[in-house]
Scaffold this motif. Structure first.
Motif, short mmCIF file in Angstrom:
data_model
loop_
_atom_site.label_atom_id
_atom_site.label_comp_id
_atom_site.label_asym_id
_atom_site.label_seq_id
_atom_site.Cartn_x
_atom_site.Cartn_y
_atom_site.Cartn_z
N MET A 109 4.59 -71.08 28.61
CA MET A 109 5.01 -71.94 29.72
C MET A 109 6.26 -72.77 29.38
N TYR A 110 6.63 -72.86 28.12
CA TYR A 110 7.86 -73.58 27.79
C TYR A 110 9.06 -72.64 27.85
N SER A 111 8.86 -71.43 28.28
CA SER A 111 9.86 -70.34 28.36
C SER A 111 10.63 -70.18 27.06
N ARG A 112 9.97 -70.38 25.90
CA ARG A 112 10.65 -70.12 24.64
C ARG A 112 10.95 -68.63 24.50
N THR A 113 9.93 -67.81 24.74
CA THR A 113 10.12 -66.36 24.62
C THR A 113 11.13 -65.89 25.65
N GLY A 114 10.96 -66.40 26.89
CA GLY A 114 11.87 -65.99 27.95
C GLY A 114 13.31 -66.28 27.57
N TYR A 115 13.52 -67.46 27.02
CA TYR A 115 14.88 -67.86 26.64
C TYR A 115 15.44 -66.97 25.55
N LEU A 116 14.67 -66.78 24.47
CA LEU A 116 15.20 -65.99 23.35
C LEU A 116 15.41 -64.54 23.76
N PHE A 117 14.48 -64.02 24.56
CA PHE A 117 14.60 -62.64 25.05
C PHE A 117 15.88 -62.49 25.87
N SER A 118 16.08 -63.44 26.82
CA SER A 118 17.28 -63.38 27.66
C SER A 118 18.54 -63.47 26.82
N LEU A 119 18.51 -64.37 25.83
CA LEU A 119 19.68 -64.57 24.99
C LEU A 119 20.01 -63.28 24.23
N ALA A 120 18.98 -62.63 23.70
CA ALA A 120 19.20 -61.39 22.95
C ALA A 120 19.81 -60.33 23.85
N VAL A 121 19.25 -60.20 25.07
CA VAL A 121 19.78 -59.19 26.00
C VAL A 121 21.22 -59.54 26.37
#
Lengths: 332, 289
Positions: A167-179
């Protein structure tokens, strides 16, 4: 225009140096965001999603000179496709990105075939009409898209089966950054390929390009397809990381906004697209929360000032400074 | 039969409102080659001024229209002098689009700051509200009034452009601005006068059409596309083109909303794509080199 061609001419230096520098810069900026603003990661993830759309718009507007006010269509189609696929059982995030990419590409090819047929006013109006048509469909096919309620309940699985979305979108953020880093590096190569350079040539003088035997229309449509793919990835990322897809992702306002971002940063440079997105989104995040009408006044004023004083965007002075410095370095 | 008749009345009235507002834009785009997305914003200023004059100053409807038109033209003068003059006849449509979107946002922000962000009703005088008996059927008087206004505007413009000295100079500037300049026509004065005419017509349309296109805070954004589409379908600079495009699109939109309301704007934009794809310079437009 000669200075730009100089930069983009093939150079005999360390291979992949520029790409590595670009990737490292984005990663460094991303790390700054991750560690300094851990509470704003959801916003930063959304920012990255929009950055894809602005990059995509840069490909057609900055590199091909196509004036469009309907570019959100590609983004929205990618987002809806990924969202629908996720609800129907495809939960792997990487596969969802693929779904977004394919949907965006198809949408890009369709709109490219319609929009790049003409130049000037008919082109602009066609782009608006295509964008509005997609927005209308997204609203009306509510059994598929959720209509004005939006598409919700998108629950993607874990990335590579390891990193779950929190829910803190840590994964979402890192995933988006990598892409984003991967896409950016690929695009850097792509715009300096013979194909990318030819698109630039068409933008600068389409009559001359025609005279030396280039068939313009297929190239522009192909470029639109690539742009659609980039926008589709951005849409899919946004759908995955936020879990909802709303009508705002295909709206006219979105199309107009990303055009503002692109021109603010500087059309015709990938860095310009990124810089414009970051500046605009952060500015909006701070000001628009206070009063939407003050925000509109300020955006309007900003746009007018850009067109009058800096028509090549904020990146242009930075770029010319950079060129001067590197040249001096070579001379010494 | 009854449905057909009411669709037709609404469609024609809607088309006439589109025409009155868009014809100014069309002339401007034909002469100055400016893709002016801020046209609706000036119509919105007209609407706000009329609403203010009617409700707070308590003047008569006709006086309010006059005040709105003159007020809007005065408000538009700084924009012409400082901004529009830079982008007349510039080849790059992207810069024009950006600047005029900027102007639109700016006007929306300022107008809502001054008048407050709410719907602005423009109350009709008793002579225009209520139904009108035309013998075999009752029609809303306001619709008839709008249709008459549209026809009057079309005729007056035709006379102005085809029969007067000003019209000759205007047409000369449209055909070849440089040559007109060389022959001693002060093109910058022609541009300024045309700009004022276009803005005045926009404001007029905004006021008389307020029953059909209500004046609200995002008016300029909501109808920005519609006006541009009318000009593009009709062909920039053509009165006949703008008139037929307005009626055609008014019919497509109204019919679509009556018969298949769940699809909203879908038919409107579908017909736009088809028409623009087949006639890229509009139904009655000329190709500009």
């Amino acid at each position: 225009m000669s200075d730009i061609t100089m930069i983009h001419a093939p150079q005999k230096r360390v291979p992949f140096a520029q790409e590595a520098a670009g990737a490292l810069t984005i990663l460094a900026l991303g790390a700054v965001g991750y560690f300094l603003y851990p509470d704003d990661l959801a916003f930063l993830t959304r920012l990255i999603g929009i950055a894809f759309l602005v990059l995509s718009l840069d490909l057609v507007t900055g590199y091909c000179g196509v004036a469009t006010l309907g570019h959100a269509a590609q983004f929205g189609v990618g987002a809806y496709a990924a969202g629908i696929a996720c609800i129907r059982g495809v939960t792997d995030p990487v596969a969802l990105l693929g779904v977004g990419l394919v949907a965006g590409t198809i949408m890009g090819l369709i709109s490219g075939a319609l929009i790049t047929r003409f130049r000037g006013l008919p082109q602009l109006v066609l782009s608006i009409a295509v964008g509005q048509l997609v927005a209308g469909l997204a609203n009306k096919l509510s059994w598929l898209t959720g209509g004005s309620d939006g598409l919700s309940g998108i629950e993607p699985g874990k990335v590579f089966g390891v990193f779950g979305f929190d829910m803190y979108s840590r994964t979402g953020y890192l995933f988006s950054l990598a892409v984003l880093v991967i896409t950016f590096v690929v695009l850097q190569r792509f715009v300096r390929s013979p194909f990318g350079l030819m698109c630039r040539g068409i933008k600068d003088d389409d009559l001359r390009a025609k005279m030396i035997g280039v068939s313009i229309y297929p190239r522009l449509v192909a470029m639109y397809g690539v742009a659609g793919a980039v926008a589709g990835i951005g849409g899919a990322l946004t759908a995955i990381s936020t879990g909802v897809v709303g009508l705002d992702s295909v709206s006219f306002e979105r199309s107009a906004e990303v055009l503002v971002m692109l021109v603010l940063g500087g059309a015709g440079h990938l860095w310009g697209a990124l810089a414009g997105t970051v500046i605009f989104m952060i500015f909006e995040h701070v000001v628009a929360a206070a009063n939407p009408f003050h925000w509109m006044t300020m955006v309007g004023l900003l746009l007018i000032l850009i067109v009058v004083f800096a028509p090549r965007g904020l990146i242009a002075p930075v770029m010319s400074l950079w060129t001067k410095m590197t040249r001096k370095g070579k001379a010494a | 039969m009854r449905t057909v008749f009411s669709i037709m009345t609404d469609a024609v009235a809607y088309g006439m409102v589109l025409f009155i507002i868009s014809i100014g834009l069309s002339i401007m785009m034909g002469l100055m080659r400016v893709v002016n997305l801020a046209h609706g914003a000036f119509a919105m200023i007209g609407g706000y001024l009329a609403s203010y004059a009617l409700r707070d100053l308590g003047v008569h409807y006709s006086v309010a229209i006059l005040l709105a038109v003159i007020g809007t033209i005065i408000a538009s003068i700084p924009f012409e002098l400082l901004l529009y003059r830079r982008i007349y006849r510039k080849a790059d449509p992207l810069m024009q689009v950006l600047m005029t979107i900027g102007i639109t946002f700016f006007i929306i922000g300022i107008v809502n700051f001054i008048f407050g962000p709410s719907l602005k009703p423009i109350p009709l005088p008793p002579t225009l509200s209520g139904p009108l008996d035309i013998g075999f059927r009752m029609l809303p008087t306001h619709r008839v009034f709008v249709i008459i206004c549209g026809i009057t505007v079309a005729l007056a413009l035709w006379l102005l452009i085809e029969k007067t000295n000003f019209g000759i100079r205007l047409r000369a500037s449209v055909d070849h601005s440089g040559m007109a300049d060389a022959l001693g026509i002060r093109t910058e004065i022609i541009y300024a006068a045309t700009f004022a005419l276009a803005i005045g017509l926009g404001a007029f349309g905004g006021v008389v059409g307020a029953e059909i296109l209500p004046i609200e805070p995002y008016y300029a954004l909501r109808y920005m596309v519609t006006f541009l589409v009318v000009v593009s379908v009709g062909g920039a600079g053509s009165i006949l083109g703008a008139l037929s495009a307005s009626l055609l699109l008014g019919l497509a939109d109204t019919t679509g909303k009556y018969l298949a309301p769940e699809f909203g704007d879908f038919f409107f934009y579908l017909s736009v794509i088809v028409i623009v794809f087949l006639f890229p310079h509009g139904l009655f437009g000329k190709a500009h080199a």
